[in-house]
Design an enzyme around this catalytic site. Structure first.
Site, PDB file in Angstrom:
ATOM      1  N   THR A  53      12.888 128.266 177.117  1.00 57.72           N
ATOM      2  CA  THR A  53      12.666 128.688 178.498  1.00 57.72           C
ATOM      3  C   THR A  53      13.883 128.385 179.353  1.00 57.72           C
ATOM      4  O   THR A  53      14.137 129.066 180.348  1.00 57.72           O
ATOM      5  CB  THR A  53      11.428 127.976 179.077  1.00 57.72           C
ATOM      6  OG1 THR A  53      10.324 128.168 178.192  1.00 57.72           O
ATOM      7  CG2 THR A  53      11.060 128.522 180.441  1.00 57.72           C
ATOM      8  N   TYR A 140      11.408 122.900 165.295  1.00 60.68           N
ATOM      9  CA  TYR A 140      10.738 124.050 165.897  1.00 60.68           C
ATOM     10  C   TYR A 140      10.617 125.156 164.853  1.00 60.68           C
ATOM     11  O   TYR A 140      11.598 125.801 164.482  1.00 60.68           O
ATOM     12  CB  TYR A 140      11.543 124.526 167.098  1.00 60.68           C
ATOM     13  CG  TYR A 140      10.847 125.492 168.025  1.00 60.68           C
ATOM     14  CD1 TYR A 140       9.544 125.938 167.805  1.00 60.68           C
ATOM     15  CD2 TYR A 140      11.502 125.963 169.160  1.00 60.68           C
ATOM     16  CE1 TYR A 140       8.922 126.814 168.667  1.00 60.68           C
ATOM     17  CE2 TYR A 140      10.892 126.839 170.036  1.00 60.68           C
ATOM     18  CZ  TYR A 140       9.610 127.269 169.792  1.00 60.68           C
ATOM     19  OH  TYR A 140       8.997 128.138 170.657  1.00 60.68           O
ATOM     20  N   LYS A 165       6.990 121.551 165.904  1.00 64.93           N
ATOM     21  CA  LYS A 165       6.495 122.467 166.934  1.00 64.93           C
ATOM     22  C   LYS A 165       6.320 123.842 166.312  1.00 64.93           C
ATOM     23  O   LYS A 165       7.255 124.385 165.718  1.00 64.93           O
ATOM     24  CB  LYS A 165       7.475 122.529 168.109  1.00 64.93           C
ATOM     25  CG  LYS A 165       7.026 123.466 169.232  1.00 64.93           C
ATOM     26  CD  LYS A 165       8.045 123.510 170.353  1.00 64.93           C
ATOM     27  CE  LYS A 165       7.588 124.476 171.444  1.00 64.93           C
ATOM     28  NZ  LYS A 165       8.578 124.602 172.530  1.00 64.93           N
TER      29      LYS A 165
END
Length: 309
Positions: A53, A140, A165
């Site tokens: 983000t 991730y 994640k």
């Protein structure tokens, strides 16, 4: 960076701030600092700076270092700061060392750039990254970095790797990963890392994954916190009310444009009064009609909260 274990401190709603850019396109550190303060003051449990983000892909190493340091200074030990690290192994290690120098508490290891590696290569990549600094690492999983249960078990044995994640959304795979790690008597933190994680919160909770990143927290912390409290307490009526009236429409809007998982969030932050600028290329700004719909969805979410109060 504090002496407390990062794993012990990651308990609550995780804030992934956008990176602020000024009218000239340069990083606006003052606005970024204010945005980070907004999130911490609103109740964020951690700050994940310069990640997806936060347009990690669009930042120079110098900008990355400055932003991570700014986040660390604004957090001032109140909450942990985790920084992104990605690309090939050499660059990922470079970013990791920059994050450590800036005072970060941990790393979010994003997928390697472009190549599709086998499991042995991915294991070596994350092992070398974890060995490069004293920072704890969260791996991730998404896109070109999808791990088998056996690889995750091997990663759980690597010093410094504390979590996984999941940005893939394959619940069958995640259940097998959780089971395999548990069967070996190992510990990992698991995170729901889908673009609007709240939509799948109930499903992930069913396999024991309760931590998640909330893009909504960037622009509507009141809605995000209310949902988080309802999910954690088992108030499924409120969870479903917000899914039906707010999160599902938001996800459907997000699907209307490429890059909207970032550009819609940034537009929403601007609409909330914090001018964080536009996204950098190759991302593009949302269409005007989509911005109008975004504001309507946010208003509806707050109306649902007010009606349930």
């Amino acid at each position: 960076m504090t002496s407390a274990s990062l794993a012990d401190r990651l308990d609550g709603l995780l804030f992934f701030p956008v990176t602020a850019f000024g009218p000239d396109g340069a990083v606006d550190l003052d606005t970024f600092r204010a945005h980070v303060r907004d999130g911490i003051d609103a109740g964020a449990a951690a700050v994940f700076a310069c990640c997806g983000t936060g347009e990690f892909h669009a930042l120079t190493p110098e900008e990355f270092h400055a932003c991570v340091r700014a986040a660390v200074e604004e957090a001032a030990g109140r909450v942990p700061v985790v920084a992104g690290a990605g690309y090939g192994t050499a660059l990922a290690v470079h970013y990791a060392r920059l994050a450590e120098d800036a005072g970060a508490d941990g790393l979010l290891a994003m997928p390697p750039y472009l190549v599709v590696a086998d499991q042995a290569g991915l294991l070596r990549h994350y092992t070398e990254l974890a060995a490069a600094t004293a920072l704890d690492v969260i791996v991730y999983q998404r896109d070109n970095a999808v791990l088998t249960p056996e690889t995750v078990v091997a990663l759980a044995r690597v010093d410094g790797v504390i979590g996984l994640k999941d940005g893939l959304g394959d619940l069958d795979l995640m259940q097998r990963i959780v089971s395999a790690v548990r069967a070996e008597g190992l510990d990992l933190l698991y995170f729901n890392g889908l673009p609007t994680a709240e939509l799948t919160g109930l499903a992930y909770r069913g396999i024991g994954v309760t931590l998640y990143s909330s893009a909504v927290f960037c622009f509507a912390p009141d809605i995000a916190l209310a949902f988080h409290a309802a999910l954690a307490s088992g108030d499924d009526a409120t969870v479903n009310l917000l899914i039906d009236g707010f999160y599902r429409p938001l996800v459907e809007l997000r699907a209307q444009g490429r890059g909207y998982a970032v550009s819609l969030v940034k537009a929403a932050v601007r609409s909330a009064g914090r001018d964080v600028g536009e996204v950098r290329p190759p991302l593009s700004e949302p269409a005007p009609e989509h911005l109008k719909e975004l504001l309507t969805i946010i208003e509806r979410g707050r109306a649902l909260l007010a009606a349930g109060a």
